[in-house]
Design an enzyme around this catalytic site. Structure first.
Site, PDB file in Angstrom:
ATOM      1  CD  GLN A 122      72.846   1.059  56.883  1.00 18.70           C
ATOM      2  OE1 GLN A 122      72.481   0.137  57.605  1.00 18.70           O
ATOM      3  NE2 GLN A 122      73.344   0.870  55.694  1.00 18.70           N
ATOM      4  CE1 TYR A 180      76.633   0.390  57.650  1.00 25.07           C
ATOM      5  CE2 TYR A 180      78.556  -0.134  58.995  1.00 25.07           C
ATOM      6  CZ  TYR A 180      78.006   0.428  57.858  1.00 25.07           C
ATOM      7  OH  TYR A 180      78.827   1.046  56.943  1.00 25.07           O
ATOM      8  NE  ARG A 203      84.067  -2.687  52.773  1.00 23.75           N
ATOM      9  CZ  ARG A 203      83.237  -3.717  52.705  1.00 23.75           C
ATOM     10  NH1 ARG A 203      83.627  -4.890  53.137  1.00 23.75           N
ATOM     11  NH2 ARG A 203      82.014  -3.572  52.239  1.00 23.75           N
ATOM     12  N   GLY A 204      83.905   1.475  52.358  1.00 20.56           N
ATOM     13  CA  GLY A 204      83.180   1.675  51.103  1.00 20.56           C
ATOM     14  C   GLY A 204      82.562   0.374  50.617  1.00 20.56           C
ATOM     15  CB  ALA A 215      86.354   0.951  58.143  1.00 20.78           C
ATOM     16  CE  LYS A 221      83.450   0.288  61.666  1.00 23.57           C
ATOM     17  NZ  LYS A 221      82.655   0.646  60.483  1.00 23.57           N
ATOM     18  CE1 TYR A 254      86.894  10.930  48.228  1.00 21.98           C
ATOM     19  CE2 TYR A 254      86.628   8.577  47.899  1.00 21.98           C
ATOM     20  CZ  TYR A 254      87.365   9.734  47.739  1.00 21.98           C
ATOM     21  OH  TYR A 254      88.564   9.686  47.087  1.00 21.98           O
ATOM     22  CD  GLU A 281      75.563  11.415  54.765  1.00 21.64           C
ATOM     23  OE1 GLU A 281      75.893  10.964  55.876  1.00 21.64           O
ATOM     24  OE2 GLU A 281      75.229  10.696  53.806  1.00 21.64           O
TER      25      GLU A 281
HETATM   26  C1  FAD Z   1      77.128   7.339  58.359  1.00 23.67           C
HETATM   27  C2  FAD Z   1      77.523   6.656  57.065  1.00 23.67           C
HETATM   28  C3  FAD Z   1      78.077   7.398  56.028  1.00 23.67           C
HETATM   29  C4  FAD Z   1      78.461   6.783  54.833  1.00 23.67           C
HETATM   30  N1  FAD Z   1      79.005   7.545  53.835  1.00 23.67           N
HETATM   31  C5  FAD Z   1      79.407   6.968  52.680  1.00 23.67           C
HETATM   32  C6  FAD Z   1      80.018   7.739  51.632  1.00 23.67           C
HETATM   33  O1  FAD Z   1      80.195   8.957  51.757  1.00 23.67           O
HETATM   34  N2  FAD Z   1      80.390   7.106  50.485  1.00 23.67           N
HETATM   35  C7  FAD Z   1      80.221   5.741  50.312  1.00 23.67           C
HETATM   36  O2  FAD Z   1      80.601   5.213  49.255  1.00 23.67           O
HETATM   37  N3  FAD Z   1      79.659   4.979  51.292  1.00 23.67           N
HETATM   38  C8  FAD Z   1      79.241   5.554  52.463  1.00 23.67           C
HETATM   39  N4  FAD Z   1      78.683   4.775  53.462  1.00 23.67           N
HETATM   40  C9  FAD Z   1      78.443   3.341  53.214  1.00 23.67           C
HETATM   41  C10 FAD Z   1      79.673   2.441  53.549  1.00 23.67           C
HETATM   42  O3  FAD Z   1      80.738   2.745  52.688  1.00 23.67           O
HETATM   43  C11 FAD Z   1      79.232   0.982  53.382  1.00 23.67           C
HETATM   44  O4  FAD Z   1      78.271   0.639  54.335  1.00 23.67           O
HETATM   45  C12 FAD Z   1      80.371  -0.054  53.333  1.00 23.67           C
HETATM   46  O5  FAD Z   1      79.833  -1.273  52.836  1.00 23.67           O
HETATM   47  C13 FAD Z   1      81.007  -0.361  54.685  1.00 23.67           C
HETATM   48  O6  FAD Z   1      81.862   0.612  55.102  1.00 23.67           O
HETATM   49  P1  FAD Z   1      82.466   0.549  56.608  1.00 23.67           P
HETATM   50  O7  FAD Z   1      83.431   1.641  56.755  1.00 23.67           O
HETATM   51  O8  FAD Z   1      81.367   0.458  57.592  1.00 23.67           O
HETATM   52  O9  FAD Z   1      83.222  -0.866  56.519  1.00 23.67           O
HETATM   53  P2  FAD Z   1      83.824  -1.852  57.603  1.00 23.67           P
HETATM   54  O10 FAD Z   1      83.765  -1.306  58.974  1.00 23.67           O
HETATM   55  O11 FAD Z   1      85.154  -2.275  57.095  1.00 23.67           O
HETATM   56  O12 FAD Z   1      82.805  -3.097  57.547  1.00 23.67           O
HETATM   57  C14 FAD Z   1      82.478  -3.733  56.318  1.00 23.67           C
HETATM   58  C15 FAD Z   1      82.097  -5.186  56.597  1.00 23.67           C
HETATM   59  O13 FAD Z   1      83.254  -5.940  56.989  1.00 23.67           O
HETATM   60  C16 FAD Z   1      83.119  -6.485  58.291  1.00 23.67           C
HETATM   61  N5  FAD Z   1      84.412  -6.292  58.983  1.00 23.67           N
HETATM   62  C17 FAD Z   1      84.936  -5.117  59.411  1.00 23.67           C
HETATM   63  N6  FAD Z   1      86.151  -5.310  59.959  1.00 23.67           N
HETATM   64  C18 FAD Z   1      86.411  -6.627  59.882  1.00 23.67           C
HETATM   65  C19 FAD Z   1      87.518  -7.424  60.272  1.00 23.67           C
HETATM   66  N7  FAD Z   1      88.608  -6.896  60.846  1.00 23.67           N
HETATM   67  N8  FAD Z   1      87.458  -8.773  60.020  1.00 23.67           N
HETATM   68  C20 FAD Z   1      86.369  -9.320  59.418  1.00 23.67           C
HETATM   69  N9  FAD Z   1      85.278  -8.601  59.021  1.00 23.67           N
HETATM   70  C21 FAD Z   1      85.318  -7.269  59.241  1.00 23.67           C
HETATM   71  C22 FAD Z   1      82.007  -5.671  58.951  1.00 23.67           C
HETATM   72  O14 FAD Z   1      81.347  -6.413  59.974  1.00 23.67           O
HETATM   73  C23 FAD Z   1      81.114  -5.348  57.765  1.00 23.67           C
HETATM   74  O15 FAD Z   1      80.271  -6.434  57.481  1.00 23.67           O
HETATM   75  C24 FAD Z   1      78.275   5.363  54.669  1.00 23.67           C
HETATM   76  C25 FAD Z   1      77.708   4.622  55.723  1.00 23.67           C
HETATM   77  C26 FAD Z   1      77.343   5.238  56.906  1.00 23.67           C
HETATM   78  C27 FAD Z   1      76.728   4.420  58.006  1.00 23.67           C
END
Ligand code: FAD
Length: 307
Positions: A178, A147, A107-108, A127, A167, A49, A17
């Site tokens: 992570q 996670y 999601r971010g 997400a 997802k 990103y 990465e």
């Molecule tokens: C491998 C990796 C790469 C990453 N790269 C970047 C990057 O390039 N840029 C950046 O800004 N960040 C990055 N991140 C960080 C990431 O953006 C954050 O961890 C963010 O807070 C969550 O994104 P997510 O896509 O996991 O969110 P989600 O999957 O949407 O989860 C976010 C939270 O919401 C909860 N949730 C999800 N779906 C639901 C639902 N349907 N109903 C209720 N609760 C729900 C989850 O349990 C979690 O607590 C990265 C993380 C990882 C692990």
């Protein structure tokens, strides 16, 4: 090539990465590192990103350079927070025009200084909703974040696992975790995925600790736990940066060796744009020679016409 295909023939799939340089730094600054990463023969390189929009425009540009100029498969990260549907469609079109086929759909985090940001005002709140939209548009291989110890916002780890399943059910082809420092937690996590019938490949995210102050920052940001032996190691070398760096490299290499022995699907190295440490970790993990051999064989095979 769609990255998910790699998992069919190979274990572990090794990825790196990288993050784009800051907007006030020329983009070319990362090119030298990319050349050095290329020499290590990763299966693919992913490009983050920029949170808060700072380097967003550069992700696709760098992912395109990796794929179309360096000849290494690439994956663009994408966070939907703060984007309209139109912007997301435009980004997917842009990716297509650069022949990019792989996206890490996220999601971010909340924007800086807005910890109470209301995600429900986003066109995609989570997400899984973004993944559903990308899947409908078709043509992309989709990765999602996982996670090992639960996402920091989740009150219960079980809830986060259920959300992870959403997802995968919506179309994520594989998962990248992570960072974590205790492999036992990763194995436990894999067992939980099996019990939830989550069967896609899972890549283990590994981040080396190379500086004394880095550990606290990582723990605070990611919420991951720090095993006592890592704390002791960092304390032991706190006054000797060079030995601390070596100890951090050896810790990651040992983690990877153990994961490979236990049949992990993939290793994703958070390289922090440091080819030298990345090389050392792979060397000490016993993967570097193997990666060179595989790259050599694949080059030879591709130069022979089948008929
Ligand atoms: C491998 C990796 C790469 C990453 N790269 C970047 C990057 O390039 N840029 C950046 O800004 N960040 C990055 N991140 C960080 C990431 O953006 C954050 O961890 C963010 O807070 C969550 O994104 P997510 O896509 O996991 O969110 P989600 O999957 O949407 O989860 C976010 C939270 O919401 C909860 N949730 C999800 N779906 C639901 C639902 N349907 N109903 C209720 N609760 C729900 C989850 O349990 C979690 O607590 C990265 C993380 C990882 C692990």
């Amino acid at each position: 090539m769609k990255i998910v295909k790699l998992f069919k023939n190979k274990r572990p799939v090794v990825s790196f990465e990288v993050f784009p340089p800051k907007p006030d730094v020329p983009i070319e600054n990362i090119y030298d590192s990319l050349d050095k990463f290329k020499d290590l023969n990763p299966d693919y390189i992913s490009v983050t990103y920029g949170a808060g929009g700072s380097t967003r425009g550069r992700t696709v540009e760098i992912a395109s350079k990796i794929k179309n100029e360096l000849g290494i498969e690439s994956m663009a990260h994408f966070t939907c927070v703060g984007h309209t549907k139109e912007e997301i469609c435009a980004l997917l079109d842009q990716m297509r025009s650069h022949k990019l086929e792989n996206i890490l759909a996220l999601r971010g985090d909340p924007p800086l200084n807005q910890p109470d940001f209301d995600f429900s005002k986003n066109p995609y709140r989570y997400a899984n909703e973004l993944i559903r939209e990308i899947k409908v548009k078709n043509g992309f291989c989709i990765a999602a974040a996982a996670y090992v110890e639960g996402h920091v916002e989740s009150a219960r780890i079980k809830d986060d696992l259920i959300n992870l399943k959403r997802k995968v059910d919506e179309g994520a082809d594989f998962l990248i975790t992570q960072l974590f420092f205790d492999n036992r937690m990763f194995y436990d996590f894999l067992d939980k995925l099996i019990s939830l019938n989550i069967n896609c490949p899972v890549t283990a995210g590994i981040m080396p600790v190379l500086k004394a102050d880095q550990l606290k920052v990582i723990a605070a940001k990611s919420g991951c736990s720090i095993p006592a032996r890592l704390v002791l190691l960092m304390d032991k070398y706190a006054d000797n940066p060079e030995d601390l760096r070596k100890a951090g490299i050896e810790y990651s290499a040992a983690q990877i060796r153990d994961l490979v022995e236990n049949g992990v699907d993939g290793i994703h190295l958070y390289t922090m744009n440091r080819p030298k440490s990345t090389r050392k970790i792979l060397e000490q993990a016993g993967l570097l020679y193997r990666m060179h051999q595989e790259a050599y064989v694949s080059k030879q095979l591709s130069s022979f016409p089948l008929f």
